[in-house]
Design a protein around this motif. Structure first.
Motif, PDB file in Angstrom:
ATOM      1  N   VAL A  57     -18.400  29.030  -5.724  1.00 15.22           N
ATOM      2  CA  VAL A  57     -19.202  27.912  -5.196  1.00 15.22           C
ATOM      3  C   VAL A  57     -19.420  28.050  -3.691  1.00 15.22           C
ATOM      4  N   GLY A  58     -19.301  29.273  -3.183  1.00 14.09           N
ATOM      5  CA  GLY A  58     -19.609  29.513  -1.778  1.00 14.09           C
ATOM      6  C   GLY A  58     -18.416  29.601  -0.855  1.00 14.09           C
ATOM      7  N   GLN A  59     -17.234  29.252  -1.344  1.00 16.40           N
ATOM      8  CA  GLN A  59     -16.034  29.364  -0.513  1.00 16.40           C
ATOM      9  C   GLN A  59     -15.458  30.771  -0.698  1.00 16.40           C
ATOM     10  N   ASN A  60     -16.231  31.747  -0.241  1.00  9.59           N
ATOM     11  CA  ASN A  60     -15.939  33.141  -0.576  1.00  9.59           C
ATOM     12  C   ASN A  60     -15.344  33.937   0.573  1.00  9.59           C
ATOM     13  N   THR A  61     -14.673  33.255   1.489  1.00  9.21           N
ATOM     14  CA  THR A  61     -13.836  33.908   2.496  1.00  9.21           C
ATOM     15  C   THR A  61     -12.553  33.088   2.609  1.00  9.21           C
ATOM     16  N   LEU A  62     -11.537  33.666   3.198  1.00 10.26           N
ATOM     17  CA  LEU A  62     -10.301  32.915   3.424  1.00 10.26           C
ATOM     18  C   LEU A  62     -10.583  31.671   4.272  1.00 10.26           C
ATOM     19  N   TYR A  63     -11.446  31.832   5.260  1.00  6.96           N
ATOM     20  CA  TYR A  63     -11.787  30.714   6.144  1.00  6.96           C
ATOM     21  C   TYR A  63     -12.402  29.572   5.349  1.00  6.96           C
ATOM     22  N   PHE A  64     -13.342  29.887   4.460  1.00  2.00           N
ATOM     23  CA  PHE A  64     -14.014  28.836   3.696  1.00  2.00           C
ATOM     24  C   PHE A  64     -13.108  28.229   2.629  1.00  2.00           C
ATOM     25  N   GLU A  65     -12.115  28.980   2.169  1.00  3.06           N
ATOM     26  CA  GLU A  65     -11.142  28.388   1.246  1.00  3.06           C
ATOM     27  C   GLU A  65     -10.267  27.375   1.966  1.00  3.06           C
ATOM     28  N   LYS A  66      -9.954  27.666   3.225  1.00  2.00           N
ATOM     29  CA  LYS A  66      -9.125  26.738   3.996  1.00  2.00           C
ATOM     30  C   LYS A  66      -9.951  25.575   4.540  1.00  2.00           C
ATOM     31  N   PHE A  67     -11.101  25.890   5.158  1.00  2.00           N
ATOM     32  CA  PHE A  67     -11.951  24.859   5.749  1.00  2.00           C
ATOM     33  C   PHE A  67     -13.262  24.832   4.969  1.00  2.00           C
ATOM     34  N   ASN A  68     -13.409  23.845   4.109  1.00  2.28           N
ATOM     35  CA  ASN A  68     -14.598  23.821   3.260  1.00  2.28           C
ATOM     36  C   ASN A  68     -15.790  23.258   4.021  1.00  2.28           C
ATOM     37  N   VAL A  69     -16.537  24.173   4.630  1.00  2.00           N
ATOM     38  CA  VAL A  69     -17.785  23.811   5.304  1.00  2.00           C
ATOM     39  C   VAL A  69     -18.966  24.520   4.647  1.00  2.00           C
ATOM     40  N   SER A  70     -18.706  25.144   3.488  1.00  2.00           N
ATOM     41  CA  SER A  70     -19.758  25.913   2.810  1.00  2.00           C
ATOM     42  C   SER A  70     -20.128  25.342   1.445  1.00  2.00           C
ATOM     43  N   ASN A  71     -19.198  24.663   0.794  1.00  2.00           N
ATOM     44  CA  ASN A  71     -19.470  24.052  -0.506  1.00  2.00           C
ATOM     45  C   ASN A  71     -19.883  22.606  -0.267  1.00  2.00           C
TER      46      ASN A  71
END
Length: 722
Positions: free
Chosen positions: A285-299
């Motif tokens: 769902v777009g959280q396709n980096t470690l950063y986005f898994e921690k800080f959800n600013v992409s989903n």
């Protein structure tokens, strides 16, 4: 043409043919050379565009250029979140959403709340430091931005084993205990299972290995993967899915209950099941980096909330583990794709690492002669020497003694920063020189002291918020700006830069403004506050209950979907949108709490006003209104006084201004003196004067009115229409 004819024709034109062949070869060589030059240029040009994409965001391009120069095969994608930086930090600063382990001082939120053993709520400064991508665009931490897809050229069994080398529980063939307590063996290694899983779900094998290491630690592992925990024998949860809580036992029970419900009865099922969850619910769902898994600013369907870890530093440390693996295996110069987030309205410079000291905004006074030093220690340069009784601002409270003393950071009246021995300072109450409400117009940083040198960010405030200014013009030129001390809605104190005349950051709150006011939620089922003015799925920021008060920063902000949307600010400073009323029934869902500035009392032929109402304001009643003080016309910005005559459509009223007893159009000491004299029977009052004197609303003039007017002049109470 047959072979013979072809050979024959070639033979006849042999001389010309050889010449043409040479030309053709020369032409081909020229084409090859041009193509080579073009491809080389294109490759360099293409790589150059990686950093040029980031040129509009401060501080990115230089860092990307340095990484590109060191690793020509690396690729950098820009991801424009479309989110405002200050808003994002405030959202991520929701208590409990980001935790910091063991750290003290400025690292912790001022709430100082402990959520799990040794884990505390992180401060806004901590969150900003870890969220700011510029702090990780370097060799050590860039891999938190690596795209988490499977890559057989990079991700090998050897690499997985290297990541897990310190994890005793992940070595060799898989042995485990089943639900009956019997020891079993799977004829695969953990590295084998991780690689199988990575291929199966198109997830980075190194990400899976690093995540297990992060969740379970090194050494022998814990009860979540032992298969022996009481009541959950034979169940495993390598990724700590749904494992959270305030105690260790609660964390384990929740995590193992989840594993039991999923049927994870051996390590292979646990690893594959957890990886499937990561692939489907995060990477997919777009959280396709470690950063986005921690800080959800992409989903965008679940901004800020759908986050894999609460550890604020998790993506950074996991990224460092992956980088070490690539380096060990000699793979750092292979093609790696990084997805770098950018935000709107980012600060000019990267957000700094929080200090070890406790951040404060506190008035103090010297209790004797004090040397203000450039550093911590009597051996450092003396900036100035202050006499007894000088007032200072303390901005840091030292956590430990250095060179025999606690050295607290202070700010002088001219904005210079230094250090003073704590024993030489006495605490003071808030040294306030005003008490006014201002509305925030731009994103602002709230710092623990004036200026940007030697101070720290304690909060971010977004446009539409109200702040209470408690100190003005004391620091008019620090870091080339004027600084006000403000109190936020959560009672945090700090300093904001006022801005310029052409672009102010804050402006005085006008209670008469038609654009904003306070409202109360009146729908019985509560009200949804949304990030954008739309009822689309997963756009809800918060749901507030009946009776909740909100600040309405903008009326009629949108008419999307047939609703009237108002922009509102919640009690924690978050800005969103709410629907004003039911579009089918017309039933109101919020109501204004603003006190009226005037009321028309037709029965007694009075127009009752609060202090400060102008003739221009009363023109709302009628454009043909005529106001007089005796025989003199009152117009424009002139204030109304008790006893003035007001004619509206041929009917004449008497003005009654609450608190203005003597009729001079002001509320001042002469008014409470008149009340005092009236109560002592030394002075008489007209009917209008008595009505204006009754500010306490008791139906008669009493000593309470005298006290209330004094408090109003001291800015401790407001005067309203009774």
């Amino acid at each position: 043409m047959d072979e013979y004819s072809l050979n024959r024709n070639c033979h006849k034109r042999g001389g010309n043919n050889i010449l043409n062949m040479k030309k053709l070869i020369g032409l081909l060589l020229m084409i090859i050379l041009l193509v080579t030059i073009f491809l080389t240029y294109f490759e360099k040009s293409s790589k150059a565009t990686y950093s040029s994409k980031f040129a509009n965001y401060p501080g990115y391009k230089e860092l990307i250029d340095a990484l590109q120069k060191a690793h020509p095969n690396w690729e950098f994608e820009i991801y424009e979140t479309g989110l405002d930086w200050a808003t994002t930090i405030r959202e991520e600063a929701t208590h409990g959403r980001n935790l910091i382990q063991s750290k003290t001082g400025a690292w912790r939120c001022s709430c100082n709340k402990q959520y799990e053993p040794t884990w505390y709520c992180a401060s806004q400064a901590t969150i900003a430091y870890y969220m700011d991508p510029r702090n990780s665009l370097n060799e050590d931490f860039i891999f938190q931005f690596e795209k988490l897809t499977y890559n057989s050229d990079l991700q090998t069994k050897e690499g997985v084993e290297y990541i897990l080398k310190d994890c005793n529980y992940m070595q060799g063939k898989i042995t485990y205990y089943d639900t009956k307590g019997k020891k079993q063996t799977i004829n695969k290694t953990y590295a084998d299972v991780i690689l199988e899983t990575a291929k199966m779900y198109n997830v980075s094998a190194y990400h899976l290995a690093a995540r297990i290491r992060q969740e379970q630690g090194t050494g022998n592992g814990g009860s979540m993967i032992s298969g022996k925990y009481s009541g959950f024998a034979g169940y495993y949860n390598h990724f700590n899915c749904s494992a959270y809580g305030s105690t260790t036992s609660l964390i384990l029970e929740r995590g193992l209950t989840y594993a039991k419900n999923q049927g994870w009865t051996d390590p292979e099922k646990s690893i594959k099941g957890g990886a499937k969850l990561v692939a489907k619910e995060y990477i997919g769902v777009g959280q396709n980096t470690l950063y986005f898994e921690k800080f959800n600013v992409s989903n965008k369907n679940s901004l800020y909330t759908h986050q894999y870890m609460t550890n604020v530093s998790a993506s950074k440390t996991e990224g460092a583990t992956v980088k070490a693996t690539y380096q060990k295996l000699g793979l750092l110069d292979k093609k790696v794709v990084f997805r770098i987030p950018v935000y709107k309205n980012m600060p000019t410079y990267a957000c700094p690492e929080p200090g070890k000291e406790t951040i404060v905004t506190q008035d103090v006074q010297t209790n004797g002669e004090v040397n203000i030093r450039a550093g911590k220690g009597t051996d450092t340069k003396t900036i100035t020497t202050l006499k007894k009784g000088v007032k200072l601002l303390r901005v840091e409270y030292a956590q430990k003694k250095e060179k025999g003393y606690y050295w607290d950071k202070v700010i002088l009246s001219d904005g210079r920063v230094g250090y003073a021995i704590r024993d030489r300072l006495n605490n003071l109450s808030l040294q306030s020189n005003c008490n006014e409400k201002d509305i925030v117009l731009n994103n602002v940083e709230v710092r623990n002291g004036p200026g940007k040198t030697g101070t720290a960010v304690v909060s971010y405030v977004v446009p539409g918020n109200l702040v209470t200014v408690v100190e003005k013009n004391k620091y008019p030129n620090v870091s080339s700006e004027n600084w006000y001390r403000v109190r936020l809605s959560d009672n945090t104190y700090g300093y904001v830069a006022v801005g310029t005349a052409s672009k102010p950051n804050i402006t005085k709150y006008d209670e008469d403004s038609p654009d904003y006011d306070y409202v109360k939620v009146i729908c019985t089922w509560g009200l949804n506050i949304r990030r954008e003015p739309t009822t689309s799925k997963n756009n809800i920021m918060a749901t507030v209950t009946e009776g909740t008060q909100l600040f309405r920063a903008q009326k009629n902000a949108s008419n999307a979907e047939g609703y009237i949307w108002d922009k509102v600010v919640t009690s924690n400073g978050s800005v969103g949108y709410c629907v004003r009323q039911d579009k089918e029934k017309g039933e109101a869902w919020i109501e204004s709490l603003s006190k009226p500035k005037y009321e028309i009392d037709d029965k007694n032929a009075n127009i009752v006003c609060v202090p400060g109402v102008t003739a221009e304001k009363l023109k709302e009643i009628s454009s043909s209104i005529v106001i007089k003080s005796g025989d003199k016309a009152v117009t424009g910005t002139a204030t109304i006084g008790t006893g003035y005559t007001i004619t509206v459509d041929r009917k004449t009223y008497t003005a009654v201004v609450m608190g203005d007893v003597n009729g001079d159009g002001k509320v001042n000491s002469s008014d409470y003196v008149k009340i005092k004299n009236y109560l002592r029977k030394k002075e008489n009052m007209s009917v209008a004067e008595k009505l204006g004197a009754d500010v306490a609303g008791e139906g008669k003039v009493t000593s309470s009115d005298y006290v209330k007017i004094k408090n109003y002049l001291r800015k401790k109470e407001n005067i309203t229409i009774n």
